[in-house]
Design a protein around this motif. Structure first.
Motif, PDB file in Angstrom:
ATOM      1  N   LEU A 118      16.490 -24.293   6.836  1.00 29.15           N
ATOM      2  CA  LEU A 118      16.736 -23.218   5.873  1.00 29.15           C
ATOM      3  C   LEU A 118      15.622 -22.182   5.944  1.00 29.15           C
ATOM      4  N   TRP A 147      17.595 -26.166  -2.570  1.00 32.53           N
ATOM      5  CA  TRP A 147      16.731 -25.062  -2.149  1.00 32.53           C
ATOM      6  C   TRP A 147      17.532 -23.843  -1.723  1.00 32.53           C
ATOM      7  N   GLY A 148      18.774 -24.043  -1.301  1.00 25.86           N
ATOM      8  CA  GLY A 148      19.647 -22.893  -1.075  1.00 25.86           C
ATOM      9  C   GLY A 148      19.883 -22.138  -2.372  1.00 25.86           C
ATOM     10  N   LEU A 162      26.523 -25.100  -1.027  1.00 20.10           N
ATOM     11  CA  LEU A 162      25.715 -24.250  -1.906  1.00 20.10           C
ATOM     12  C   LEU A 162      26.375 -24.164  -3.274  1.00 20.10           C
ATOM     13  N   LEU A 206      10.352 -20.806  -0.531  1.00 22.47           N
ATOM     14  CA  LEU A 206      10.759 -21.964   0.268  1.00 22.47           C
ATOM     15  C   LEU A 206       9.559 -22.633   0.919  1.00 22.47           C
ATOM     16  N   GLU A 223      19.137 -29.223   0.997  1.00 22.68           N
ATOM     17  CA  GLU A 223      19.740 -27.987   1.495  1.00 22.68           C
ATOM     18  C   GLU A 223      20.459 -27.238   0.371  1.00 22.68           C
ATOM     19  N   THR A 252      24.177 -20.047   2.197  1.00 19.95           N
ATOM     20  CA  THR A 252      22.977 -19.386   1.668  1.00 19.95           C
ATOM     21  C   THR A 252      22.610 -18.186   2.525  1.00 19.95           C
ATOM     22  N   CYS A 253      22.553 -18.395   3.821  1.00 23.06           N
ATOM     23  CA  CYS A 253      22.127 -17.327   4.717  1.00 23.06           C
ATOM     24  C   CYS A 253      23.177 -16.228   4.819  1.00 23.06           C
ATOM     25  N   ILE A 268      23.357 -24.395   3.998  1.00 23.17           N
ATOM     26  CA  ILE A 268      22.456 -23.449   4.659  1.00 23.17           C
ATOM     27  C   ILE A 268      23.243 -22.255   5.177  1.00 23.17           C
ATOM     28  N   THR A 315      15.726 -20.179   9.264  1.00 22.06           N
ATOM     29  CA  THR A 315      16.853 -19.251   9.325  1.00 22.06           C
ATOM     30  C   THR A 315      16.601 -18.032   8.445  1.00 22.06           C
ATOM     31  N   VAL A 316      16.036 -18.241   7.260  1.00 21.12           N
ATOM     32  CA  VAL A 316      15.713 -17.109   6.384  1.00 21.12           C
ATOM     33  C   VAL A 316      14.662 -16.220   7.033  1.00 21.12           C
ATOM     34  N   SER A 353      25.327 -28.244   7.961  1.00 19.03           N
ATOM     35  CA  SER A 353      25.046 -27.974   6.556  1.00 19.03           C
ATOM     36  C   SER A 353      25.683 -26.660   6.115  1.00 19.03           C
TER      37      SER A 353
END
Length: 276
Positions: free
Chosen positions: A169, A133-134, A96, A160, A130, A198-199, A195, A172-173, A192
């Motif tokens: 991704l 978009w993250g 990220l 997203l 990943e 990000t999360c 991801i 998970t969000v 990844s």
């Protein structure tokens, strides 16, 4: 008490430049602040040129502790070839971007500009969906927090989904409000880190109400999720304001006045008695 936009903006920038995870030292703070300053100098002009911004970023991004592994490789490629790379190095996993959260200060009132600008700037160094978009996901969250809205998950999901972001991704969000800390920690072992980071950043800002507790958890994440520390701290600053984050951070080698001035400039906040 209602927080001002200036407090939220300064909190975002303070977290992004001052929080540090595994392998990151205190020297990273001024380096990240420098990257944010270049962002403002190149984009707060009538005719911004992303190519010039990329060259200046690449020339200044020499402190390895200030940026993530993907950005280090991407900026090195830009310095050598003068163009963005199209593929990761052998064995490199997507990360990220750590340096793009200040983009939210520039475009928090314009979702389309925010999404497009964040994606293109991420793609300069990170040739992975990943990663790109993250970066979009955390900046959409940051924009909502800067506007004073704490529940940003629906907006992140919409951004997203509408742009065909990676399925893992997005899914998970979608589950983020139901996830426990143990679930986020487990993402460190996924394929990844982008991801996972990000999360982790989104989870801390969405689920943990205590600034100090959330920051402490972020700073203890496994090394593969190191990007989540600066990004998540920035989200906490946008949520809780600069004073709450300053207390949570404790003594860090960062110029608070410089952070406040630059944050106001990026967010186009006119100081009292100043000119519009």
């Amino acid at each position: 008490m209602s927080l001002s936009l200036s407090s939220r903006a300064s909190g975002l920038l303070l977290g992004q430049v001052a929080a540090a995870g595994p392998g990151q030292g205190p020297a990273g703070a001024p380096a990240r602040l420098g990257l944010a300053r270049i962002l403002g100098e190149e984009l707060l002009v009538p005719d911004p040129d992303l190519a010039i911004l990329a060259r200046r970023w690449a020339a200044s991004a020499l402190d390895d502790s200030a940026i993530d592994a993907g950005a280090r490789a991407g900026f090195a490629y830009l310095r050598e070839h003068g163009a963005p790379r199209q593929a990761r190095l052998p064995g490199e996993r997507p990360t990220l971007p750590m340096h793009l959260l200040p983009v939210a200060l520039l475009a928090f009132e314009n979702p389309r500009t925010l999404t497009g600008l964040t994606w293109h700037l991420a793609a300069l160094t990170h040739p992975d969906p990943e990663s790109t978009w993250g970066a979009v996901a955390v900046n959409v969250a940051a924009a909502r927090l800067l506007q004073g809205h704490r529940d940003f998950v629906p907006d992140v999901i919409e951004a997203l989904r509408n742009n065909e972001a990676p399925t893992l991704l997005l899914e998970t969000v979608r589950r983020l409000p139901l996830l426990r800390r143990e679930s986020i920690d487990a993402l460190a072992g996924s394929g990844s880190p982008a991801i996972g980071a990000t999360c982790a950043a989104l989870w801390a800002a969405h689920t943990e109400p205590r600034t100090t507790t959330a920051l402490g958890w972020l700073e203890q994440l496994p090394a593969p999720l190191v990007s989540a520390v600066a990004v998540g701290a920035g989200l906490l600053g946008a949520r809780d304001g600069i004073e709450a984050l300053r207390i949570a951070l404790g003594q860090r080698p960062v110029d608070l006045n410089a952070v406040k001035r630059l944050a106001d400039e990026l967010a186009r906040i006119t100081p009292p008695g100043g000119r519009a």
